[in-house]
Scaffold this motif. Structure first.
Motif, PDB file in Angstrom:
ATOM      1  N   VAL A  42       0.948  -1.232  -0.183  1.00  0.00           N
ATOM      2  CA  VAL A  42      -0.004   0.011   0.192  1.00  0.00           C
ATOM      3  C   VAL A  42       0.825   1.202  -0.168  1.00  0.00           C
ATOM      4  O   VAL A  42       1.864   1.342   0.785  1.00  0.00           O
ATOM      5  N   ASP A  43       0.706   2.129  -0.985  1.00  0.00           N
ATOM      6  CA  ASP A  43       1.289   3.352  -1.061  1.00  0.00           C
ATOM      7  C   ASP A  43       0.414   4.377  -0.847  1.00  0.00           C
ATOM      8  O   ASP A  43      -0.388   4.778  -1.379  1.00  0.00           O
ATOM      9  N   ILE A  44       0.974   5.310   0.239  1.00  0.00           N
ATOM     10  CA  ILE A  44      -0.042   6.620   0.800  1.00  0.00           C
ATOM     11  C   ILE A  44       0.614   7.880   0.065  1.00  0.00           C
ATOM     12  O   ILE A  44       1.724   8.132   0.301  1.00  0.00           O
ATOM     13  N   LEU A  45      -0.455   8.241  -0.755  1.00  0.00           N
ATOM     14  CA  LEU A  45      -0.090   9.490  -1.404  1.00  0.00           C
ATOM     15  C   LEU A  45      -0.049  10.804  -0.400  1.00  0.00           C
ATOM     16  O   LEU A  45      -1.243  10.867  -0.015  1.00  0.00           O
ATOM     17  N   THR A  46       0.678  11.748  -0.393  1.00  0.00           N
ATOM     18  CA  THR A  46       0.687  12.802   0.346  1.00  0.00           C
ATOM     19  C   THR A  46       0.579  13.950  -0.588  1.00  0.00           C
ATOM     20  O   THR A  46      -0.075  15.339   0.147  1.00  0.00           O
TER      21      THR A  46
END
Length: 148
Positions: free
Chosen positions: A30-34
């Motif tokens: 899972v990659d959380i975009l900021t």
């Protein structure tokens, strides 16, 4: 050899398939975009002409035909059944008086009123369409809309 012994191989294969572990037990990342991934959003508005009667009105009032020859011919043939009274488009019918042509929004309101409101009967699609027409209202897909 009994039928139970004949099923032994099939039973073993079914047990093996249902008891085995998943083929690819890899983890899910899972990659959380900021920050947004794009800079600007362009929106192009497209105007869609949903009014079915506009080509008829254009032809009857301004004698304006579509560019395509077969569409123009079909419109001229179809326009024979329509007339304008005041500022409203009406359809001529054989056994009914003039039927006022409705837009799709007005048609939905008419269906609701005939089905539940003023007339107060819960009719099937065909009978509902006939009752709407007897009220002096028309649009090209009246029966399909009433059945839906």
């Amino acid at each position: 050899m009994s039928t139970r012994e004949e099923n032994q191989w099939a039973d073993s294969l079914a047990k093996l398939a249902s008891s085995s572990l998943p083929i690819n037990p890899s983890p899910i990342y899972v990659d959380i975009l900021t920050a947004p991934s794009i800079d600007e959003i362009f929106v192009n508005q497209i105007q869609i002409n949903l009014d079915w009667s506009q080509p008829l009105l254009d032809y009857i009032l301004d004698n304006k035909l579509p560019e395509h020859k077969t569409e123009a011919r079909a419109l001229m043939f179809k326009a024979r059944n329509y007339c304008i009274v005041g500022s409203s488009l009406y359809r001529r019918a054989f056994s009914e008086p003039l039927l006022r042509c409705l837009s799709l929004e007005e048609a939905l309101q008419a269906i609701i009123e005939v089905y539940t409101g003023i007339c107060g009967e819960h009719l099937g699609g065909k009978n509902l369409a006939l009752k709407v027409i007897k009220q002096g209202l028309y649009w090209p897909i009246v029966r399909k809309d009433c059945e839906d």
